[in-house]
Design a protein around this motif. Structure first.
Motif, PDB file in Angstrom:
ATOM      1  N   ASP A  39      14.291 -13.691  13.492  1.00 12.96           N
ATOM      2  CA  ASP A  39      15.290 -12.794  12.912  1.00 12.96           C
ATOM      3  C   ASP A  39      14.669 -11.833  11.910  1.00 12.96           C
ATOM      4  O   ASP A  39      15.324 -11.433  10.951  1.00 12.96           O
TER       5      ASP A  39
ATOM      6  N   HIS B   8      14.636  -8.107  15.132  1.00 10.37           N
ATOM      7  CA  HIS B   8      15.167  -6.739  15.053  1.00 10.37           C
ATOM      8  C   HIS B   8      13.996  -5.783  14.877  1.00 10.37           C
ATOM      9  O   HIS B   8      13.413  -5.695  13.795  1.00 10.37           O
TER      10      HIS B   8
ATOM     11  N   HIS C 126      21.898 -17.572  15.272  1.00  8.86           N
ATOM     12  CA  HIS C 126      22.317 -18.298  14.060  1.00  8.86           C
ATOM     13  C   HIS C 126      23.204 -19.505  14.340  1.00  8.86           C
ATOM     14  O   HIS C 126      22.742 -20.628  14.298  1.00  8.86           O
TER      15      HIS C 126
ATOM     16  N   HIS D 211      14.993 -14.088  18.722  1.00  7.13           N
ATOM     17  CA  HIS D 211      15.852 -13.205  17.937  1.00  7.13           C
ATOM     18  C   HIS D 211      15.050 -12.442  16.888  1.00  7.13           C
ATOM     19  O   HIS D 211      14.546 -13.020  15.926  1.00  7.13           O
TER      20      HIS D 211
ATOM     21  N   HIS E 108      25.348 -11.883  17.309  1.00  7.93           N
ATOM     22  CA  HIS E 108      25.250 -12.860  16.220  1.00  7.93           C
ATOM     23  C   HIS E 108      26.548 -13.660  16.152  1.00  7.93           C
ATOM     24  O   HIS E 108      27.618 -13.123  16.401  1.00  7.93           O
TER      25      HIS E 108
END
Ligand code: GUN
Ligand code: ZN
Length: 485
Positions: free
Chosen positions: A343, A95, A292, A93, A253
């Protein structure tokens, strides 16, 4: 051809030969890997042999290497000792557009942080040129910390996603990427709201058709509705149908932060809970990765396990944004499929070693503060979560995640010598510390520790920015790590 490297103050204390760029090759090193059978294999003096197709042809102790494989002469092994070879890390995960804001906004609640720091940043990716510039740097950044597989979100703009895929194709990293889908709230101020859902679906489908499975499966597509706060029930349902139709992954998420959970309950009053929002959309299953999942109820946990849905554990993000501490032991006991995620930029660091470290501290804190009875995970358990378990989450456990014959050679070479505490003192004192620790050997520095758990512990708790010296995907070296020398 061995190029001997110069030792400088900022680089490794050991000179290393130049690393091979492409297969076939054989490396002699300390080899540390989880195994499919559930154990850890450690070869103090090991060899991993990579064939011309980039697969692991043989791995084991150097003394047992077969003298010839079939009718071929064995490739001479490049001696990298005392470097440690491990499977490349799997980041479930991240971005891509958020890397420039790494480390900004600590302690803000999720929804405020998104509005203040993230949406304005991602909006800049309507400029495909800006995105095309950042994407290669992002992949180098991941590789520099040992990540060879990344499952990542882009921005909402299709052109920026195309640039990201092209950059991944060129870089050589194993990447599963998706254009972010948002139809309830969006930062794309120019979009026609009446066609937002159809357009997002069409663009996702086009990107998926072009990139899913590219380069014999090195690249993949993940249909990516951002989260229930920014998506309508229609978008969640249609996006899940698109993933099912194409065989792509589906990522979003879930249950990250108390304010977000309350907002989802307000937006979806018909749903029993957060997980049920995705369940009703047809979004649960083995091809789904939910990031998460910090605050799951027993019902939500049971439903994820029953449906075979996967979770990306992102502890560095969860503490950076004060989201909470996942009850990891309870989830593992229930049989939830979990791997690790950075993340970034919710997590301030793209390193999965760093996520492991924060996760370990957070779980220790849970145990002492809440009196939990389960044992905390050890360093080798965290390494497994960040490699083979992550590969299994993606359904790639038969191809990557460990160094075992027949798998593709996604490898990293690490200089654990850089992780030794008080490095110069350690070297100076080596001769005076005889018998001072369970793995100490007279006349050798701590770098020579030959216990795999100690080595893993150093990599997780004493990381050095240059400790990853090389990374390979299918035996091809990728840019980013510090290199030999
Ligand atoms: N939830 C929705 N979007 C995001 C994001 O970009 N980062 C994190 N950590 N959580 C999210
Ligand atoms: Zn995220």
């Amino acid at each position: 051809m061995l190029a001997s490297a110069t030792v400088t103050a900022s680089s490794s204390p050991f000179p290393h030969p130049a690393l091979p760029d492409r297969p076939p090759f054989a490396l002699r090193a300390r080899i540390l890997t989880p195994t499919d059978a559930g154990a850890t294999a450690f070869h103090r003096d090991g060899i991993v042999e990579v064939d011309s197709a980039g697969r692991i042809a043989w791995v084991g102790p150097a003394e047992f290497r077969p003298s010839a494989a079939g009718d071929r002469e064995p490739v001479p092994a490049l001696d990298l000792r005392p470097l440690v070879i491990m499977p490349g890390l799997v980041d479930l995960h991240a971005h891509l557009p958020q890397l420039p804001n790494a480390g900004l906004g600590a302690g803000l609640d999720l929804l405020t942080w998104l509005q203040r720091y993230i949406f304005p940043l991602e909006r800049r990716f309507d400029d495909a040129a800006a995105a095309a510039e950042l994407a290669p740097a992002a992949f180098r950044a991941f590789a520099s910390v040992g990540t060879t597989t990344v499952l990542a979100y882009g921005a909402v703009f299709a052109a920026s996603m195309e640039g990201a895929f092209r950059a991944a194709e060129r870089h050589g990293i194993r990447a599963i990427l998706g254009k972010v889908m948002m139809d309830r709230i969006t930062y794309d101020e120019g979009i026609d709201r009446t066609t937002i859902l159809d357009r997002s679906l069409r663009e996702s489908e086009e990107l998926c058709a072009k990139w899913h499975g590219a380069d014999e499966g090195r690249l993949g597509y993940a249909v990516t509705p951002r989260f229930a706060v920014s998506c309508t029930a229609d978008m969640l349902r249609e996006s899940a149908a698109l993933a099912a139709r194409t065989g792509a992954w589906w990522q979003t998420h879930v249950s990250e932060d108390p304010g977000e959970i309350a907002e989802v309950a307000r937006l979806f009053p018909e749903a029993r809970d957060y997980v049920d929002v995705y369940d009703r959309a047809g979004g649960l299953g083995p091809r789904t990765v939910l990031a998460h999942a910090v605050h799951l109820s027993d019902r939500e946990l049971a439903r994820l396990v029953e449906s075979g849905t996967n979770v990306a554990h992102c502890p560095a993000s969860n503490l950076f944004l004060a989201s909470g501490v996942m009850p990891l032991a309870r989830y593992l006991e229930a049989g939830l499929a979990i791997g690790m995620g950075s993340d970034v930029a919710g997590g301030p660091d793209p390193s999965i070693f760093s996520a492991m470290r924060v996760g370990a501290y957070a779980q220790s804190a849970r145990r002492t503060l809440l009196g939990e009875s389960q044992p905390v995970l050890g360093p080798l358990d965290w390494i497994r979560l960040g490699t083979l378990d992550g590969a299994r989450v993606l359904g790639l456990g038969d191809r990557i995640g460990s160094i075992e014959a027949g798998k593709e050679a996604d490898l990293i070479a690490i200089d654990a010598g850089l992780t030794a505490p008080v490095r110069h003192a350690d070297e100076a004192l080596a001769g005076h510390l005889e018998g001072s620790g369970p793995h100490h050997h007279p006349g050798r520095t701590f770098d020579s520790a030959d216990d795999p758990s100690d080595i893993a512990s150093r990599l997780i708790f004493r990381p050095h920015p240059d400790m990853v010296r090389g990374a390979w995907v299918r035996g091809r070296r990728v840019e980013g790590p510090a290199g030999a020398g």
